[in-house]
Write a protein that holds these residues in place. Structure first.
Motif, PDB file in Angstrom:
ATOM      1  N   GLU A 180      -6.709  23.508 -11.402  1.00  0.00           N
ATOM      2  CA  GLU A 180      -5.794  23.419 -10.247  1.00  0.00           C
ATOM      3  C   GLU A 180      -4.438  24.049 -10.553  1.00  0.00           C
ATOM      4  O   GLU A 180      -3.706  24.440  -9.655  1.00  0.00           O
ATOM      5  N   SER A 181      -4.101  24.139 -11.843  1.00  0.00           N
ATOM      6  CA  SER A 181      -2.824  24.782 -12.208  1.00  0.00           C
ATOM      7  C   SER A 181      -2.955  26.310 -12.132  1.00  0.00           C
ATOM      8  O   SER A 181      -1.987  27.027 -12.370  1.00  0.00           O
ATOM      9  N   GLY A 182      -4.163  26.800 -11.853  1.00  0.00           N
ATOM     10  CA  GLY A 182      -4.344  28.246 -11.656  1.00  0.00           C
ATOM     11  C   GLY A 182      -5.135  28.920 -12.760  1.00  0.00           C
ATOM     12  O   GLY A 182      -5.314  30.138 -12.740  1.00  0.00           O
ATOM     13  N   HIS A 183      -5.618  28.147 -13.733  1.00  0.00           N
ATOM     14  CA  HIS A 183      -6.294  28.753 -14.891  1.00  0.00           C
ATOM     15  C   HIS A 183      -7.817  28.676 -14.768  1.00  0.00           C
ATOM     16  O   HIS A 183      -8.352  27.763 -14.144  1.00  0.00           O
ATOM     17  N   SER A 184      -8.478  29.653 -15.388  1.00  0.00           N
ATOM     18  CA  SER A 184      -9.952  29.673 -15.358  1.00  0.00           C
ATOM     19  C   SER A 184     -10.473  29.044 -16.640  1.00  0.00           C
ATOM     20  O   SER A 184      -9.881  29.197 -17.713  1.00  0.00           O
ATOM     21  N   ILE A 185     -11.607  28.396 -16.486  1.00  0.00           N
ATOM     22  CA  ILE A 185     -12.167  27.640 -17.614  1.00  0.00           C
ATOM     23  C   ILE A 185     -13.547  28.167 -17.976  1.00  0.00           C
ATOM     24  O   ILE A 185     -14.401  28.351 -17.098  1.00  0.00           O
ATOM     25  N   GLU A 186     -13.748  28.411 -19.257  1.00  0.00           N
ATOM     26  CA  GLU A 186     -15.087  28.703 -19.780  1.00  0.00           C
ATOM     27  C   GLU A 186     -15.770  27.356 -19.934  1.00  0.00           C
ATOM     28  O   GLU A 186     -15.197  26.435 -20.553  1.00  0.00           O
ATOM     29  N   GLU A 187     -16.962  27.213 -19.360  1.00  0.00           N
ATOM     30  CA  GLU A 187     -17.641  25.900 -19.335  1.00  0.00           C
ATOM     31  C   GLU A 187     -17.788  25.320 -20.744  1.00  0.00           C
ATOM     32  O   GLU A 187     -18.191  26.041 -21.668  1.00  0.00           O
ATOM     33  N   PRO A 188     -17.499  24.023 -20.921  1.00  0.00           N
ATOM     34  CA  PRO A 188     -17.622  23.446 -22.267  1.00  0.00           C
ATOM     35  C   PRO A 188     -19.070  23.151 -22.655  1.00  0.00           C
ATOM     36  O   PRO A 188     -19.859  22.699 -21.827  1.00  0.00           O
ATOM     37  N   VAL A 189     -19.392  23.432 -23.904  1.00  0.00           N
ATOM     38  CA  VAL A 189     -20.688  23.015 -24.479  1.00  0.00           C
ATOM     39  C   VAL A 189     -20.400  22.541 -25.910  1.00  0.00           C
ATOM     40  O   VAL A 189     -19.449  22.998 -26.532  1.00  0.00           O
ATOM     41  N   PRO A 190     -21.222  21.618 -26.426  1.00  0.00           N
ATOM     42  CA  PRO A 190     -20.960  21.134 -27.788  1.00  0.00           C
ATOM     43  C   PRO A 190     -21.202  22.219 -28.834  1.00  0.00           C
ATOM     44  O   PRO A 190     -22.033  23.105 -28.633  1.00  0.00           O
ATOM     45  N   SER A 191     -20.473  22.108 -29.929  1.00  0.00           N
ATOM     46  CA  SER A 191     -20.705  22.980 -31.081  1.00  0.00           C
ATOM     47  C   SER A 191     -20.658  22.106 -32.338  1.00  0.00           C
ATOM     48  O   SER A 191     -20.115  21.008 -32.297  1.00  0.00           O
ATOM     49  N   LEU A 192     -21.215  22.595 -33.417  1.00  0.00           N
ATOM     50  CA  LEU A 192     -21.272  21.868 -34.691  1.00  0.00           C
ATOM     51  C   LEU A 192     -22.113  20.595 -34.572  1.00  0.00           C
ATOM     52  O   LEU A 192     -21.594  19.483 -34.515  1.00  0.00           O
ATOM     53  N   PHE A 193     -23.416  20.780 -34.519  1.00  0.00           N
ATOM     54  CA  PHE A 193     -24.330  19.629 -34.474  1.00  0.00           C
ATOM     55  C   PHE A 193     -25.527  19.926 -35.371  1.00  0.00           C
ATOM     56  O   PHE A 193     -25.715  21.073 -35.818  1.00  0.00           O
ATOM     57  N   THR A 194     -26.315  18.896 -35.634  1.00  0.00           N
ATOM     58  CA  THR A 194     -27.482  19.078 -36.499  1.00  0.00           C
ATOM     59  C   THR A 194     -28.737  19.067 -35.625  1.00  0.00           C
ATOM     60  O   THR A 194     -28.678  18.684 -34.454  1.00  0.00           O
ATOM     61  N   PHE A 195     -29.860  19.539 -36.194  1.00  0.00           N
ATOM     62  CA  PHE A 195     -31.082  19.728 -35.400  1.00  0.00           C
ATOM     63  C   PHE A 195     -32.041  18.552 -35.574  1.00  0.00           C
ATOM     64  O   PHE A 195     -32.348  18.170 -36.717  1.00  0.00           O
ATOM     65  N   ASN A 196     -32.558  18.025 -34.471  1.00  0.00           N
ATOM     66  CA  ASN A 196     -33.583  16.975 -34.542  1.00  0.00           C
ATOM     67  C   ASN A 196     -34.964  17.637 -34.615  1.00  0.00           C
ATOM     68  O   ASN A 196     -35.261  18.534 -33.822  1.00  0.00           O
ATOM     69  N   ILE A 197     -35.784  17.175 -35.553  1.00  0.00           N
ATOM     70  CA  ILE A 197     -37.163  17.700 -35.669  1.00  0.00           C
ATOM     71  C   ILE A 197     -38.084  16.483 -35.559  1.00  0.00           C
ATOM     72  O   ILE A 197     -38.507  15.924 -36.589  1.00  0.00           O
ATOM     73  N   PRO A 198     -38.361  16.019 -34.346  1.00  0.00           N
ATOM     74  CA  PRO A 198     -39.066  14.730 -34.222  1.00  0.00           C
ATOM     75  C   PRO A 198     -40.518  14.770 -34.670  1.00  0.00           C
ATOM     76  O   PRO A 198     -41.043  13.751 -35.103  1.00  0.00           O
TER      77      PRO A 198
END
Ligand SMILES: Cc1cc2nc3c(=O)[nH]c(=O)nc-3n(C[C@H](O)[C@H](O)[C@H](O)COP(=O)(O)OP(=O)(O)OC[C@H]3O[C@@H](n4cnc5c(N)ncnc54)[C@H](O)[C@@H]3O)c2cc1C
Length: 416
Positions: A180-198
């Motif tokens: 709303e202040s006029g800025h564009s946002i790159e959509e957030p996604v998580p980073s730095l996680f570990t992989f589940n191998i069920p």
């Protein structure tokens, strides 16, 4: 001349560095840090397992920027103004010595993040910087030539300059006040996680690590070389964390359901390992395959590979059937595992995404959209891999924003 005012939104590493440096350059500036919670520097406190991995022992900008999957070119410009050596000097001048661990991570010699917090709080007190807690900014706008800051409780304040250092948000909706202040946002996604191998018994080998592997995400261009750690839910370690960071957006699109291929013996490919096996069959002919693990892999991992390839460990090298040998070679050089889901890495995590970098001047951290609004830290679309890179970006951008704001208040003709 009227006393100029700077409001810093966010009491984290970047906000503190902006406020401290602005005060150091122009002591006459009135500076207020606004924090929505009841805690200051809360991520610094928990960072690096409570030790705070302040920066990374890297003194080449060209090398350093390779550790930022998002914002590489942006941080390149910024690091020319404030780099790792400046961070080390900043803390040393204030009595905080940093030490380097073998992997390049730098921590306070006290091994306590409280040392960093105490140092930053001393600076805040020394410069008379005000702090307002429990105040969540809900709106930032320009009203009659001044920046107006509205809080969730309905109160408001105004300022000549604002530095937004509100950190990363995991949900797009949390960026609405900045949109709303006029800025564009790159959509957030998580980073730095570990992989589940069920669905693979590899989890039973939790605690085992292999120093050098190559991990690839199948059907993508992403590949990393480095240590892998087997955990009770799947895989972790530097190679996995780096992959999670560089492939953060792609993995999000895949809904964290994808296949990886691991080369546990990166000195070989399938062809060269096959050649090596023919030599081993002769050299170790009479030895039991379970007792003779020629690649110095952890013994339990070797046994797992034998079992997964349908090999009875008591057979001798010379008697290894060709079909089983092929399966073993495939597992050692290109083991495919199905990743389903992710787990937060407790030592460090960040969000990829934030204010788009083409709307920010890397030399000053000033918005190109709304004059007198500046940005610092993780709120911008910059994030690094694990190892101190995220804090270095927070210190650098906070320092640049603070200096730019203070200089323009000292010299009305200064060009930002
Ligand atoms: C568990 C963990 C460990 C980590 N360890 C490391 C490490 O060892 N080394 C490393 O380099 N990086 C580490 N990181 C990443 C690093 O902590 C962040 O990149 C860094 O803290 C970003 O600093 P920042 O000041 O931009 O944001 P933050 O530290 O997130 O600070 C932002 C502040 O703004 C406040 N705020 C947000 N919105 C508003 C609002 N609307 N109004 C008012 N206030 C607001 C927040 O409450 C917060 O206090 C770790 C992260 C986590 C989660």
């Amino acid at each position: 001349m009227n006393k100029k005012r700077l409001v810093v939104i966010g009491g984290g590493a970047a906000g503190f560095f902006c406020a401290i440096n602005a005060a150091a350059v122009n002591p006459a500036l009135e500076i207020v840090i606004i924090e929505k919670t009841t805690k200051l520097l809360s991520k610094v406190k928990v960072s690096g397992g409570g030790r705070c991995n302040v920066t990374h022992s890297c003194f080449s900008i060209a090398e350093m920027i390779k550790n930022y999957p998002r914002g590489e070119n942006f941080v390149k410009k910024a690091f020319h103004k404030f780099f790792t050596s400046d961070t080390i000097i900043f803390f040393a001048k204030r009595g905080v010595q940093l030490k380097t661990e073998p992997d390049g991570r730098m921590f306070p010699v006290t091994n306590s993040s409280q040392t960093i917090i105490d140092c930053l709080m001393n600076e805040i007190n020394k410069h008379g910087i005000k702090i307002m807690m429990n105040k969540e900014v809900k709106k930032l706008s320009v009203v009659s030539g001044q920046l107006s800051i509205e809080f969730a409780n309905g109160e408001n304040t105004s300022s000549d300059y604002v530095c937004v250092a509100s950190g990363g948000f995991s949900k797009t909706i949390q960026f609405n006040w900045l949109k709303e202040s006029g800025h564009s946002i790159e959509e957030p996604v998580p980073s730095l996680f570990t992989f589940n191998i069920p669905n693979d018994p590899i989890k039973e080998l939790m605690g085992i690590s292999v120093e050098k592997t190559i991990v690839k995400i199948l059907s993508t261009k992403f590949s990393q070389t480095g240590p892998v750690l087997i955990t009770h839910w799947g895989l972790s370690g530097p190679a996995i964390l780096k992959l999670s960071s560089f492939a953060a957006r792609d993995l999000n699109k895949m809904n964290y359901d994808f296949k990886i291929s691991i080369n546990w013996l990166p000195a070989y490919n399938e062809q060269t390992l096959r050649e090596r096996f023919w030599v081993l069959r002769n050299e170790l002919a009479s030895q039991k395959i379970i007792n003779r693990n020629p690649f110095f892999l952890p013994q339990r991992l070797w046994e797992y590979f034998l079992q997964q390839s349908g090999i009875n460990g008591n057979i001798r090298w010379a008697d290894l059937p060709a079909k089983q040998q092929n399966l073993l070679i495939k597992r050692l050089c290109a083991q495919e595992l199905h990743v389903k889901g992710k787990t937060t890495f407790k030592e460090e995590f960040v969000t990829a995404g934030g204010v788009k970098l083409n709307e920010i001047d890397a030399n000053t951290m000033q918005s190109k959209i709304v004059p007198n609004i500046f940005f610092a830290g993780e709120v911008m679309d910059v994030d690094g891999i694990t190892g101190g890179f995220n804090f270095q970006h927070a210190w650098t951008s906070g320092w640049i924003a603070g200096k730019a704001i203070a200089e323009v208040t000292l010299n009305r003709n200064a060009i930002l």
